[in-house]
Design a protein around this motif. Structure first.
Motif, PDB file in Angstrom:
ATOM      1  N   ARG A   1     -41.082-122.577  80.250  1.00 36.55           N
ATOM      2  CA  ARG A   1     -39.742-122.821  80.769  1.00 36.55           C
ATOM      3  C   ARG A   1     -38.826-121.611  80.545  1.00 36.55           C
ATOM      4  O   ARG A   1     -37.937-121.346  81.313  1.00 36.55           O
TER       5      ARG A   1
ATOM      6  N   ARG B   1     -49.013-128.612  73.700  1.00 39.17           N
ATOM      7  CA  ARG B   1     -48.471-128.813  75.043  1.00 39.17           C
ATOM      8  C   ARG B   1     -46.951-128.632  75.044  1.00 39.17           C
ATOM      9  O   ARG B   1     -46.381-128.008  75.945  1.00 39.17           O
TER      10      ARG B   1
ATOM     11  N   ASP C   1     -45.089-125.832  77.152  1.00 37.46           N
ATOM     12  CA  ASP C   1     -44.041-126.143  78.130  1.00 37.46           C
ATOM     13  C   ASP C   1     -42.784-125.321  77.849  1.00 37.46           C
ATOM     14  O   ASP C   1     -42.152-124.802  78.763  1.00 37.46           O
TER      15      ASP C   1
END
Lengths: 359, 272
Positions: free
Chosen positions: A352, A344, A348
Motif C-alpha cells: 500500500r 499478509r 499488504d
C-alpha cells in the motif's frame, strides 16, 4: 514451473514436505538437542498443542468459542490417570490416596471399568467425544451460539473442577491423582521411557494435525465455514447446521481428551487446577495468538504461549499473568487473525505504501 | 397428479400472528407448476411473511402444500430438501468461500457423510452448467465476498438452481441492480420458470413486474386483494385504491402504469 515453485505452492506436496519437516524437528532434532528436563516440558506443551488443534477446528473454522475445553482435557486425563493408578496398585488394595483419606472401603463402581487398559485407553478419547456429542446436539439444536455458548462451556469447566474437588475421597480432590510412576509397565522415572512418552505425544500431535488438515480441506470443512458465517443460509440449502457444528465440536473434544491422557503420562499427575477455567482460557489464548482459522497457527500459538509462560514465570513470577493478558488484547485488537496473518498484513502494508506516495 | 394446481404451490387459510399482530390473515394462494408469479403489495402487506411461512422460518397455521407434500410444521432444512429454495432481501452468500465452493455446498445437501469428508475433485456437472447460466464462469475461484452486488444475487439464484429447487421463492431479486442487470435477471427467471420449476417473486419494482410477470397476486394487510395477469390487476379499482389511497388519482396512475415511457411506478414510493 520450477521444482521450488511446486514445493512452495499450497497443495499435497507442500503439505507432505511440511509434515516431514515437522516430524524431523519433533522426533529427531528435539530429542537430540534438548535436555531431559526441557524435553519433558516440551511434551507438556505439545499436549496443549493437541488441544489447540481441536479448538482451531471448532472455533477458527466452526465459530464455536470453546472456553471450556478443560472439561474434555480433564475427562481424558482422569480416565488415563485412574487406569495408571489402578495398574500400579497391588491387587486387592485401594489406590494410595483412597487409603489416606479413608472415605471409602472398596473401589467405587465407576472406577472399576478403568482397570482394563482396553477400556480406559479408548475411553480417554471416546468419553469426551460422547459428552461433547450429547452436549453439542442439545446446545446447537437450540441455536445457542456466540457468547452464550462460550459462557456455557466455561461454566461447565468450572462445574467439573468443583465436582472433582468436592469428591476428595474418590477423586483425590484438590491434590488430584499424583505419583503416577509407571506407564503400561514402564518406569516413568527412567529417562528413556520419558523420551518414549515424548515421542508418543509428538506422533499424536502430528496425527491430529493430519486429521484437522483433511477436515479443513474436505467438503465438510467448506460447509463448516459456511455454517460459521451464515447458519441460516445453510439451513435453507437443506442442511442441519446443528449436525455440522456438533461434528467439529465432538472431534475437538476427542483431541482434548487425547491431549489430557498424554498430559498425565508426561507430567505424571493431574489435578483440578489443570482442567478448570484458567487453563481452558489459556488454551484459547494460545489459539488466538497463533491464528485460529489456520492449520498450524493454533498448535504453534499454544506451544509458544506455554513455552513463554514457563520462561517468563521463571524470570517474572506473577507478573507474567498480566503480560499474557496484554498479549491477548494486543493480538485481538491489532491482529484478529493471529500471528499467522502477520506476513499478509505486513505484505499488504508494504504494497500500500508506494501507492500512497504516488497519490 | 390430478390437475395442474395440485403439483404447484397450494396455500389454504394461511395465518401468521406475531405477538397478537396478524401479519398474514387467512391467505389462499394457488401457483400452478411452471408459473412465474409476482407477489406485490404495500409495506406490511405480508409478502415476505408468506415466504417465511412456506419455508418454515415463521410459525403459521393453515395449510401449505407443494406437489402432494404438506410443508407446514416441518423443519427448515427438511422443507429445503423437499425442493423449496429461497433467497433473502439482502443477498446472503458465504463471503469467505469461493463462487465454486458456494455452489458446491448448495448442490450437496444430499451427500453422504463419507463423501463430505473427502475433498472436492473437479467441478460437479450441475455446478458447471449453472456457472454459465449465471454469468460467473470466469469467477469460479473468486471469494463470494468480493463479487459485485448484482453478481451476488445471481450467485444466490445459481445456488437455488444447483440445489435443484422445484419451487423458487425470491425476495426482491433485482433490488439495487442496473437496468441491464434487471433485464438479464428477468430473462433468466423466465427461462427458469419455463418447465417444471415454479418461481414466486416478491418485488416492489413495477417496471420489472410489467416486463416479466406472468401472473400477479396483490396483497394488502395480510389478505389477498387481487389476482390475475398484469393487465387484470392494474385495471382492478381495489388495487388502485390501495396504492393511491383515493380513487380519483387512480386513473392518473393507471395511465402511468400503462405508459410507454416506463416511468417505474414503484408501489412503495407512490404510497408515501
Amino acid at each position: 514451473m520450477s521444482a521450488l515453485d511446486r514445493l512452495t505452492r499450497p497443495g499435497p506436496l507442500r503439505a507432505a514436505l511440511g509434515f516431514g519437516l515437522g516430524a524431523l524437528v519433533l522426533l529427531v532434532v528435539a530429542p537430540a538437542t534438548l535436555s531431559q528436563f526441557r524435553l519433558d516440558l516440551l511434551a507438556k506443551y505439545l499436549c496443549f498443542g493437541i488441544v489447540a488443534v481441536g479448538i482451531g477446528l471448532a472455533w477458527g473454522r466452526g465459530g464455536m468459542l470453546t472456553l471450556g475445553q478443560g472439561v474434555y482435557f480433564g475427562i481424558g486425563a482422569y480416565a488415563m490417570a485412574m487406569h495408571l493408578k489402578l495398574a500400579q496398585t497391588p491387587p486387592g488394595e485401594l489406590p494410595d490416596f483412597m487409603q489416606l483419606y479413608g472415605e471409602v472401603t472398596e473401589l467405587p463402581l465407576w472406577w472399576q471399568p478403568f482397570r482394563q487398559a482396553s477400556v480406559a485407553v479408548p475411553a480417554t478419547v471416546l468419553l469426551p467425544m460422547l459428552v461433547a456429542f450429547v452436549l453439542g446436539q442439545a446446545v446447537f439444536r437450540r441455536r445457542i451460539k456466540g457468547p452464550y455458548f462460550a459462557i456455557l462451556s466455561q461454566a461447565l469447566a468450572a462445574a467439573m473442577a468443583i465436582l472433582i474437588v468436592g469428591q476428595q475421597g474418590t477423586t483425590g480432590g484438590t491434590n488430584g491423582l499424583t505419583d503416577i510412576t509407571s506407564f503400561f509397565g514402564y518406569d516413568l522415572g527412567d529417562p528413556v521411557n520419558r523420551t518414549t512418552v515424548y515421542v508418543v505425544v509428538a506422533v499424536c500431535l502430528l496425527g491430529c494435525l493430519a486429521v484437522a488438515r483433511q477436515l479443513m480441506q474436505s467438503r465438510y470443512g467448506e460447509l463448516l465455514v459456511a455454517v460459521r458465517d451464515a447458519p441460516e443460509r445453510v439451513r435453507f440449502l437443506g442442511y442441519d447446521p446443528a449436525n455440522v457444528q456438533t461434528f467439529a465440536y465432538t472431534v475437538a473434544a476427542g483431541m482434548a481428551g487425547l491431549a489430557g491422557a498424554m498430559f498425565v503420562c508426561a507430567v505424571q499427575a493431574i489435578n483440578p487446577a489443570s482442567i478448570d477455567i484458567v487453563p481452558s482460557i489459556a488454551f484459547v489464548i494460545g489459539v488466538a495468538v497463533g491464528g485460529r482459522a489456520t492449520l498450524l497457527g493454533p498448535a504453534l500459538g499454544a506451544i509458544g504461549v506455554a513455552w513463554l509462560t514457563t520462561a517468563a514465570s521463571e524470570a517474572l513470577a506473577d507478573r507474567w499473568t498480566y503480560i499474557q493478558g496484554g498479549l491477548f488484547i494486543l493480538v485481538v485488537a491489532f491482529l484478529p487473525n493471529g500471528l499467522a496473518s502477520l506476513p499478509r498484513v505486513v505484505g499488504d502494508a508494504v504494497r500500500r505504501r508506494p501507492a500512497e506516495v504516488t497519490s | 397428479m390430478t390437475d395442474q394446481t395440485a403439483a404447484g404451490l397450494r396455500i389454504r387459510d394461511l395465518r401468521v400472528v406475531f405477538d397478537g399482530f396478524v401479519a398474514v390473515d387467512g391467505v389462499d394462494l394457488d401457483v400452478p407448476r411452471g408459473d412465474l408469479r409476482f407477489l406485490i403489495g404495500p409495506n406490511g402487506a405480508g409478502k415476505t411473511t408468506i415466504v417465511d411461512a412456506v419455508t418454515g422460518l415463521s410459525k403459521a397455521t393453515g395449510s401449505v402444500q407443494f406437489g402432494e407434500q404438506e410443508l407446514l410444521g416441518r423443519e427448515v432444512h427438511r422443507i429445503a430438501r423437499a425442493g423449496i429454495g429461497r433467497t433473502f432481501q439482502t443477498a446472503t452468500v458465504f463471503e469467505e468461500l469461493t463462487v465454486l465452493q458456494n455452489l458446491d455446498i448448495a448442490a450437496g445437501a444430499g451427500r453422504g457423510f463419507a463423501r463430505l469428508l473427502r475433498r472436492r475433485r473437479g467441478v460437479p456437472e450441475a455446478v458447471e452448467r449453472v456457472l454459465g447460466t449465471i454469468h460467473l464462469a470466469d469467477a469460479t475461484d473468486r471469494l463470494a465476498g468480493t463479487l459485485a452486488h448484482g453478481q451476488k444475487q445471481w450467485l444466490e439464484i445459481g445456488m437455488l438452481l444447483v440445489q435443484d429447487a422445484r419451487l423458487l421463492l425470491l425476495d426482491e431479486p433485482v433490488a439495487g441492480m442496473s437496468h441491464e442487470e434487471r433485464d438479464a435477471t428477468g430473462a433468466l427467471l423466465q427461462e427458469i420458470a419455463d418447465g417444471d420449476r415454479t418461481v414466486v417473486i416478491v418485488e416492489h419494482d413495477m417496471e420489472f413486474l410489467r416486463k416479466f410477470a406472468r401472473t400477479v397476486t396483490v396483497l394488502h394487510q395480510g389478505r389477498v386483494l387481487s389476482e390475475g395477469s398484469v393487465a387484470q390487476v392494474q385495471a382492478d379499482p381495489k388495487v388502485q385504491e390501495v396504492y393511491l389511497g383515493t380513487a380519483a388519482d387512480a386513473a392518473v396512475v393507471a395511465e402511468g402504469v400503462d405508459g410507454v415511457d416506463g416511468a417505474g411506478v414503484d408501489g412503495v414510493k407512490v404510497e408515501g
